[in-house]
Design a protein around this motif. Structure first.
Motif, PDB file in Angstrom:
ATOM      1  N   ALA A   4       7.665 -18.029 -61.349  1.00  0.00           N
ATOM      2  CA  ALA A   4       7.599 -16.705 -62.274  1.00  0.00           C
ATOM      3  C   ALA A   4       6.921 -15.664 -61.400  1.00  0.00           C
ATOM      4  CB  ALA A   4       6.866 -17.158 -63.475  1.00  0.00           C
ATOM      5  N   VAL A   5       6.287 -15.793 -60.400  1.00  0.00           N
ATOM      6  CA  VAL A   5       5.602 -14.903 -59.695  1.00  0.00           C
ATOM      7  C   VAL A   5       6.285 -14.221 -58.704  1.00  0.00           C
ATOM      8  CG1 VAL A   5       3.650 -14.236 -57.964  1.00  0.00           C
ATOM      9  CG2 VAL A   5       3.358 -15.968 -59.943  1.00  0.00           C
ATOM     10  N   PRO A   6       6.487 -12.876 -58.905  1.00  0.00           N
ATOM     11  CA  PRO A   6       7.730 -12.019 -57.842  1.00  0.00           C
ATOM     12  C   PRO A   6       6.917 -12.368 -56.339  1.00  0.00           C
ATOM     13  CG  PRO A   6       6.260 -10.577 -59.030  1.00  0.00           C
ATOM     14  CD  PRO A   6       6.009 -11.742 -59.726  1.00  0.00           C
ATOM     15  N   PRO A   7       7.978 -12.294 -55.387  1.00  0.00           N
ATOM     16  CA  PRO A   7       7.668 -12.370 -54.215  1.00  0.00           C
ATOM     17  C   PRO A   7       6.504 -11.375 -53.575  1.00  0.00           C
ATOM     18  CG  PRO A   7       9.877 -11.994 -54.206  1.00  0.00           C
ATOM     19  CD  PRO A   7       9.343 -12.023 -55.494  1.00  0.00           C
TER      20      PRO A   7
END
Length: 81
Positions: free
Chosen positions: A35-38
């Motif tokens: 869920a965390v963007p790169p």
């Protein structure tokens, strides 16, 4: 999301529950990380070397106080006279 899992090898119910709890925890962590963007990649030194550098601040130099050289001398004559 419901999935069926089978633990083989003769594990008793408590060991089976512990294994399933560990697998569920790993799935939760995987979902949280997905869920965390790169992170944005940083620019290398080669790219940064072509960028303009910050300019030095401008320096205000005082003007000479001799007659005819600056506006300051004219203002002094107006105020004093």
């Amino acid at each position: 999301m419901s999935t069926e899992m089978e633990v083989t090898g003769g594990a008793d119910p408590l060991v089976t529950a512990a294994i399933l709890a560990a697998v569920a925890r790993l799935e939760e962590e995987r979902a949280a990380l997905a869920a965390v963007p790169p992170k944005r990649s940083s620019q290398g030194r080669w790219v940064l070397s072509s960028r303009p550098r910050n300019a030095a601040p401008s320096i205000v130099r005082p003007t000479p106080m001799a007659d005819g050289w600056s506006i300051a001398s004219e203002e002094a004559e107006i105020e004093g006279g």
